[in-house]
Scaffold this motif. Structure first.
Motif, short mmCIF file in Angstrom:
data_model
loop_
_atom_site.label_atom_id
_atom_site.label_comp_id
_atom_site.label_asym_id
_atom_site.label_seq_id
_atom_site.Cartn_x
_atom_site.Cartn_y
_atom_site.Cartn_z
N SER A 98 0.82 -1.21 0.00
CA SER A 98 0.00 0.00 0.00
C SER A 98 0.85 1.26 0.00
O SER A 98 0.34 2.35 -0.14
CB SER A 98 -0.92 0.03 1.21
OG SER A 98 -0.16 0.04 2.40
N GLY A 99 2.14 1.10 0.14
CA GLY A 99 3.04 2.25 0.17
C GLY A 99 4.16 2.08 -0.83
O GLY A 99 4.46 0.98 -1.27
N SER A 100 4.79 3.19 -1.14
CA SER A 100 5.87 3.20 -2.11
C SER A 100 7.19 2.86 -1.42
O SER A 100 7.37 3.11 -0.24
CB SER A 100 5.95 4.58 -2.76
OG SER A 100 7.06 4.68 -3.58
N GLN A 101 8.14 2.34 -2.19
CA GLN A 101 9.48 2.06 -1.67
C GLN A 101 10.35 3.31 -1.68
O GLN A 101 11.43 3.32 -1.13
CB GLN A 101 10.16 1.00 -2.55
CG GLN A 101 9.46 -0.33 -2.58
CD GLN A 101 10.14 -1.28 -3.56
OE1 GLN A 101 11.19 -1.00 -4.10
NE2 GLN A 101 9.51 -2.42 -3.79
N VAL A 102 9.87 4.36 -2.33
CA VAL A 102 10.63 5.59 -2.49
C VAL A 102 10.39 6.50 -1.29
O VAL A 102 9.24 6.73 -0.92
CB VAL A 102 10.22 6.31 -3.79
CG1 VAL A 102 11.00 7.58 -3.98
CG2 VAL A 102 10.40 5.39 -4.97
N PRO A 103 11.46 7.02 -0.67
CA PRO A 103 11.26 7.89 0.49
C PRO A 103 10.56 9.20 0.13
O PRO A 103 9.82 9.74 0.92
CB PRO A 103 12.67 8.14 1.01
CG PRO A 103 13.59 7.74 -0.08
CD PRO A 103 12.85 6.79 -0.96
N ALA A 104 10.79 9.72 -1.08
CA ALA A 104 10.15 10.97 -1.49
C ALA A 104 8.67 10.71 -1.77
O ALA A 104 8.30 9.68 -2.30
CB ALA A 104 10.82 11.52 -2.74
N THR A 105 7.86 11.66 -1.39
CA THR A 105 6.43 11.50 -1.63
C THR A 105 6.09 12.01 -3.02
O THR A 105 6.64 12.99 -3.50
CB THR A 105 5.60 12.28 -0.60
OG1 THR A 105 5.99 13.65 -0.65
CG2 THR A 105 5.81 11.73 0.80
N LEU A 106 5.20 11.29 -3.66
CA LEU A 106 4.71 11.69 -4.97
C LEU A 106 3.33 12.31 -4.77
O LEU A 106 2.46 11.67 -4.20
CB LEU A 106 4.59 10.47 -5.89
CG LEU A 106 5.89 9.72 -6.21
CD1 LEU A 106 5.58 8.43 -6.95
CD2 LEU A 106 6.80 10.60 -7.04
N ASP A 107 3.15 13.53 -5.23
CA ASP A 107 1.82 14.10 -5.15
C ASP A 107 1.20 14.10 -6.54
O ASP A 107 1.80 13.65 -7.51
CB ASP A 107 1.84 15.48 -4.51
CG ASP A 107 2.70 16.48 -5.26
OD1 ASP A 107 3.11 16.19 -6.39
OD2 ASP A 107 2.94 17.56 -4.71
N LEU A 108 -0.01 14.59 -6.64
CA LEU A 108 -0.75 14.51 -7.90
C LEU A 108 -0.11 15.27 -9.04
O LEU A 108 -0.32 14.92 -10.20
CB LEU A 108 -2.18 15.02 -7.69
CG LEU A 108 -3.06 14.18 -6.78
CD1 LEU A 108 -4.40 14.87 -6.55
CD2 LEU A 108 -3.26 12.79 -7.35
N VAL A 109 0.67 16.30 -8.75
CA VAL A 109 1.25 17.12 -9.81
C VAL A 109 2.73 16.83 -10.07
O VAL A 109 3.35 17.50 -10.89
CB VAL A 109 1.04 18.63 -9.53
CG1 VAL A 109 -0.42 18.99 -9.59
CG2 VAL A 109 1.65 19.02 -8.21
N THR A 110 3.29 15.84 -9.39
CA THR A 110 4.67 15.45 -9.66
C THR A 110 4.76 14.94 -11.10
O THR A 110 3.94 14.13 -11.53
CB THR A 110 5.13 14.34 -8.70
OG1 THR A 110 5.01 14.81 -7.36
CG2 THR A 110 6.56 13.92 -8.98
N LEU A 111 5.73 15.42 -11.84
CA LEU A 111 5.90 15.01 -13.23
C LEU A 111 6.78 13.78 -13.32
O LEU A 111 7.82 13.71 -12.67
CB LEU A 111 6.50 16.15 -14.05
CG LEU A 111 5.63 17.39 -14.18
CD1 LEU A 111 6.38 18.50 -14.91
CD2 LEU A 111 4.32 17.07 -14.88
#
Length: 118
Positions: free
Chosen positions: A23-36
């Motif tokens: 249910s979660g990403s392996q990437v520490p940075a958060t991805l929001d809706l507008v991340t390209l």
């Protein structure tokens, strides 16, 4: 009856299988809706179909929200898949261009006043 790409009417087990139960990403940075998101290269042989679809879509920069809409998958599922692709360096993520701050109103008025005196 569910339409193709309509995840709300789809079997929830499909979404579970796509993400491998995560249910979660392996990437520490958060991805929001507008991340390209931009693909580093084309899809590779043996990729999960959803991963390959994301890589194909992201030949040109797309936001996370756009990828979700094109694939007909929830954003939560797309962020898990993007996390996989980011870890494997198949795609890169970049913050959208920030809006430039507006200049001070007093400065603009002073410039206008100066131009009118010319």
């Amino acid at each position: 009856m569910s339409r193709p790409g309509d995840w709300e009417g789809a079997n929830p087990e499909r979404l579970y299988v796509i993400t491998g139960g995560r249910s979660g990403s392996q990437v520490p940075a958060t991805l929001d809706l507008v991340t390209l998101i931009v693909a580093a290269a084309g899809p590779r042989h043996g990729m999960q179909p959803e991963h390959a679809a994301i890589v194909r879509l992201c030949a040109a920069p797309l936001s996370v929200a756009e990828i979700s809409a094109y694939l007909g998958l929830p954003v939560s599922v797309v962020t898990v898949l993007l996390g996989d692709l980011l870890v494997d360096e198949h795609v890169t993520a970049r913050a959208p261009v920030r809006r430039a701050p507006l200049p001070d109103r007093a400065l603009i008025e002073a410039v206008i006043d100066g131009l009118q005196k010319l």
